[in-house]
Design an enzyme around this catalytic site. Structure first.
Site, short mmCIF file in Angstrom:
data_model
loop_
_atom_site.label_atom_id
_atom_site.label_comp_id
_atom_site.label_asym_id
_atom_site.label_seq_id
_atom_site.Cartn_x
_atom_site.Cartn_y
_atom_site.Cartn_z
N ASN A 79 -64.57 43.18 52.49
CA ASN A 79 -64.76 42.25 53.59
C ASN A 79 -65.54 42.96 54.70
O ASN A 79 -65.10 43.99 55.19
CB ASN A 79 -63.40 41.78 54.11
CG ASN A 79 -63.51 40.72 55.15
OD1 ASN A 79 -64.57 40.15 55.36
ND2 ASN A 79 -62.41 40.44 55.82
N HIS A 108 -78.96 60.77 57.81
CA HIS A 108 -80.28 61.03 58.38
C HIS A 108 -80.29 62.44 58.97
O HIS A 108 -79.33 62.84 59.63
CB HIS A 108 -80.62 60.03 59.49
CG HIS A 108 -81.06 58.71 58.96
ND1 HIS A 108 -82.34 58.47 58.56
CD2 HIS A 108 -80.39 57.57 58.78
CE1 HIS A 108 -82.44 57.24 58.14
NE2 HIS A 108 -81.27 56.65 58.27
N THR A 161 -64.22 62.88 55.27
CA THR A 161 -65.27 63.89 55.16
C THR A 161 -65.08 64.80 53.96
O THR A 161 -65.96 65.61 53.66
CB THR A 161 -65.31 64.76 56.44
OG1 THR A 161 -64.03 65.39 56.60
CG2 THR A 161 -65.64 63.92 57.66
N ARG A 176 -56.88 63.27 56.92
CA ARG A 176 -56.04 64.31 56.31
C ARG A 176 -54.90 63.62 55.56
O ARG A 176 -54.37 62.61 56.01
CB ARG A 176 -55.44 65.21 57.39
CG ARG A 176 -56.45 65.97 58.19
CD ARG A 176 -55.77 66.94 59.15
NE ARG A 176 -56.61 67.40 60.23
CZ ARG A 176 -57.70 68.13 60.11
NH1 ARG A 176 -58.14 68.45 58.94
NH2 ARG A 176 -58.39 68.52 61.17
#
Length: 183
Positions: A79, A108, A161, A176
């Site tokens: 969604n 980028h 990450t 985490r």
């Protein structure tokens, strides 16, 4: 169901039927809800019974990789999700993506101060995989090179990450693991 809801469902069904041939694959009983944007949909593979919710966006900004680079396996639900890929983003079967999820397999560059960032080369290109049955909460961001394991839960507003193991709960920016899910 109201007349307006029926009209919207009919409109979405007609749009889906019209655009399905422009995708690399588009499985039976999959549906796109409007509004929807896609750049280079021929590089996107959609499985069966996939629901692409309103205001979702798929972008493939480069065409130098052979074959599809965005893969939505069967029964994926999303969604207002944005996915941008140049190498590979795979979302496995029955994964659920809440509103505002952003997934990218690249970033980028921003090293050249004389060039606008949008004009700089793409960097940190690395595949992303969302495991079978995983759930990503509202506004989750998934960075390049990340694998989120099967059945994992990522809490709202998290920035992923690094890899998240299967059957765990992860939250935060950066995300985490805070606990394991009981099998």
């Amino acid at each position: 169901m109201t007349t307006m809801q029926n009209a919207a469902r009919l409109r979405d069904a007609m749009y889906t039927a019209f655009v399905r041939g422009g995708f690399a694959e588009f499985g039976d009983r999959s549906r796109i809800m409007l509004p929807f944007r896609s750049g280079n949909p021929h590089m996107v593979s959609v499985g069966r019974q996939v629901l692409i919710g309103p205001s979702s966006w798929f972008m493939v900004p480069r065409l130098d990789h052979p074959g599809p680079v965005i893969h939505l396996h069967d029964r994926v639900r999303m969604n207002q999700t944005s996915i941008t890929a140049v190498q590979e983003v795979v979302i496995e079967e029955a994964a659920e993506l809440a509103r505002g999820v952003y997934i990218s397999d690249h970033m980028h560059g921003f090293d050249d101060p004389d060039l606008p960032i949008r004009d700089q080369d793409l960097v940190r290109v690395a595949p992303v995989r969302i495991g079978r049955g995983a759930w990503l909460g509202q506004n989750v961001v998934v960075m390049p090179g990340v694998t989120i394991g099967a059945g994992a839960v990522v809490g709202a507003n998290s920035v992923v990450t690094r890899d998240i193991p299967a059957r765990t709960v992860a939250v935060g920016a950066p995300a985490r693991v805070i606990r394991e899910l009981v099998p």
